[in-house]
Design an enzyme around this catalytic site. Structure first.
Site, PDB file in Angstrom:
ATOM      1  N   ARG A 169       1.051  -1.285  -0.169  1.00  0.00           N
ATOM      2  CA  ARG A 169       0.103   0.195   0.454  1.00  0.00           C
ATOM      3  C   ARG A 169       0.958   1.276   0.255  1.00  0.00           C
ATOM      4  O   ARG A 169       0.698   1.757   0.933  1.00  0.00           O
ATOM      5  CB  ARG A 169      -1.207  -0.307   1.070  1.00  0.00           C
ATOM      6  CG  ARG A 169      -1.860  -0.994   1.127  1.00  0.00           C
ATOM      7  CD  ARG A 169      -2.581  -1.174   0.184  1.00  0.00           C
ATOM      8  NE  ARG A 169      -3.548  -2.856   0.080  1.00  0.00           N
ATOM      9  CZ  ARG A 169      -2.894  -3.473  -0.395  1.00  0.00           C
ATOM     10  NH1 ARG A 169      -2.574  -3.805  -1.622  1.00  0.00           N
ATOM     11  NH2 ARG A 169      -4.058  -4.501  -0.827  1.00  0.00           N
ATOM     12  N   SER A 220     -10.359   0.257   4.619  1.00  0.00           N
ATOM     13  CA  SER A 220      -9.511   0.477   5.024  1.00  0.00           C
ATOM     14  C   SER A 220      -8.872   1.397   5.731  1.00  0.00           C
ATOM     15  O   SER A 220      -8.106   2.186   4.825  1.00  0.00           O
ATOM     16  CB  SER A 220      -8.613  -0.720   4.459  1.00  0.00           C
ATOM     17  OG  SER A 220      -9.534  -2.243   4.403  1.00  0.00           O
ATOM     18  N   GLU A 290      -3.640   3.681   6.286  1.00  0.00           N
ATOM     19  CA  GLU A 290      -3.464   3.095   5.151  1.00  0.00           C
ATOM     20  C   GLU A 290      -4.138   4.723   4.058  1.00  0.00           C
ATOM     21  O   GLU A 290      -3.879   4.979   3.435  1.00  0.00           O
ATOM     22  CB  GLU A 290      -4.586   2.073   4.157  1.00  0.00           C
ATOM     23  CG  GLU A 290      -4.371   1.657   3.062  1.00  0.00           C
ATOM     24  CD  GLU A 290      -5.109   0.615   2.816  1.00  0.00           C
ATOM     25  OE1 GLU A 290      -6.206   0.102   2.068  1.00  0.00           O
ATOM     26  OE2 GLU A 290      -5.063  -0.086   3.790  1.00  0.00           O
TER      27      GLU A 290
END
Length: 306
Positions: A169, A220, A290
């Site tokens: 990510r 998320s 994130e």
């Protein structure tokens, strides 16, 4: 700026309307880029004028301050994409504002495989390249051939996937914000059948509906720590259903925070800090964000990021 951008330039724009979480203050100014060329021209002008800006695509994975955003918000609506099914391997080229899920569904109609994992991702191609978006064990690092980049110092360049230095990510561009802008990307596909691709996509969609909550959210909130899942840690810390103001840790999936009527970005941030502190106290694990925060945040919030 009005002399440069004319009627394209809007002022005091409520940004909550352009984010997945439906929270956030106003942007001082907004420009809408309808093509990669408009995006490039706008960015070059703003760099030359030394005017700060942020680029907003689908508004997923971002938390905009209640105080809003100073400078210019560029709303990326550069959405053109071209499928090259005759090539070996087949590819799809897409401007950075194109919706990744829409592209995946279009490819399924053509019997082209490679983006089934992206069918349920609400973001844009540019956002996916920037943050190495992924699902179901696949991600952009395994899909991207090259990205067309506008670099502040070097101008327009084609960066091969390796140059983006992908990690979980994250990417070189995410680690060096403000250095470059993504204009478009070229993605690798493979030939299959419409039935097979559609069946795989439907399975992924069904899995998402079973495991992820509906409603307004950023997706998320935290990255999964090595060898574990952020959602599991939050749940085991007894935080499912925890609510601050108008934002709640989802009872369905604890790594999703749902915004209800009256929610604010401050509610989100206070809940994020509470959850992260509780997981740290319970398991000794510091959850890494994130999502990204955008806009004018106070010093206290900035310190609590560390």
């Amino acid at each position: 700026m009005h002399s440069l951008f004319g009627e394209r330039l809007r002022q005091d724009v409520p940004l909550a309307n352009y984010t997945a979480a439906r929270v956030g203050g106003k942007g001082d100014f907004m420009l809408i880029a309808q093509s990669a060329e408009e995006l490039e021209t706008s960015v070059r002008h703003l760099w030359n004028l030394e005017i700060p800006f942020v680029i907003l695509g689908s508004g997923a994975n971002v938390l905009i301050s209640d105080r809003g955003v100073r400078g210019v918000v560029i709303l990326n609506r550069a959405q053109r994409f071209d499928i090259h099914a005759e090539q070996d391997p087949p590819t799809v080229w897409a401007e950075s504002g194109a919706n990744l899920g829409l592209i995946a569904r279009t490819l399924a109609h053509h019997g082209l495989s490679g983006l089934e994992w992206a069918a349920t991702i609400p973001g844009t191609v540019g956002g996916a390249i920037y943050g190495n978006a992924g699902a179901h064990g696949q991600d952009m690092a395994g899909t991207l051939i090259l990205a067309e980049i506008l670099h502040r110092e070097y101008g327009k360049e084609n960066w091969l996937c390796e140059r983006l230095e992908y990690g979980y990510r994250t990417s070189y561009l995410k680690k060096h914000p403000g250095e470059a802008v993504i204009l478009s990307g070229l993605l690798r596909l493979s030939k299959s059948t419409r039935e097979n691709v559609q069946a795989q996509m439907e399975a992924f969609v069904a899995y998402r509906k079973r495991t992820q909550p509906p409603g307004a959210s950023m997706g998320s909130v935290f990255k999964n720590p090595p060898g574990d899942y952020a959602g599991r840690l939050i749940e085991q810390a007894g935080l499912k259903g925890t609510r601050i103001g108008g934002v709640e840790v989802s009872p369905i999936h604890a790594n999703f925070f749902i915004a209800y009527e009256g929610a604010t970005s401050s509610d989100y941030w206070r809940l994020i800090c509470l959850v992260r502190q509780k997981v740290l106290e319970t398991f000794g694990i510091h959850l890494e964000l994130e999502i990204e925060r955008i806009g004018d945040w106070d010093d206290e919030s900035a310190i609590s990021l560390s």
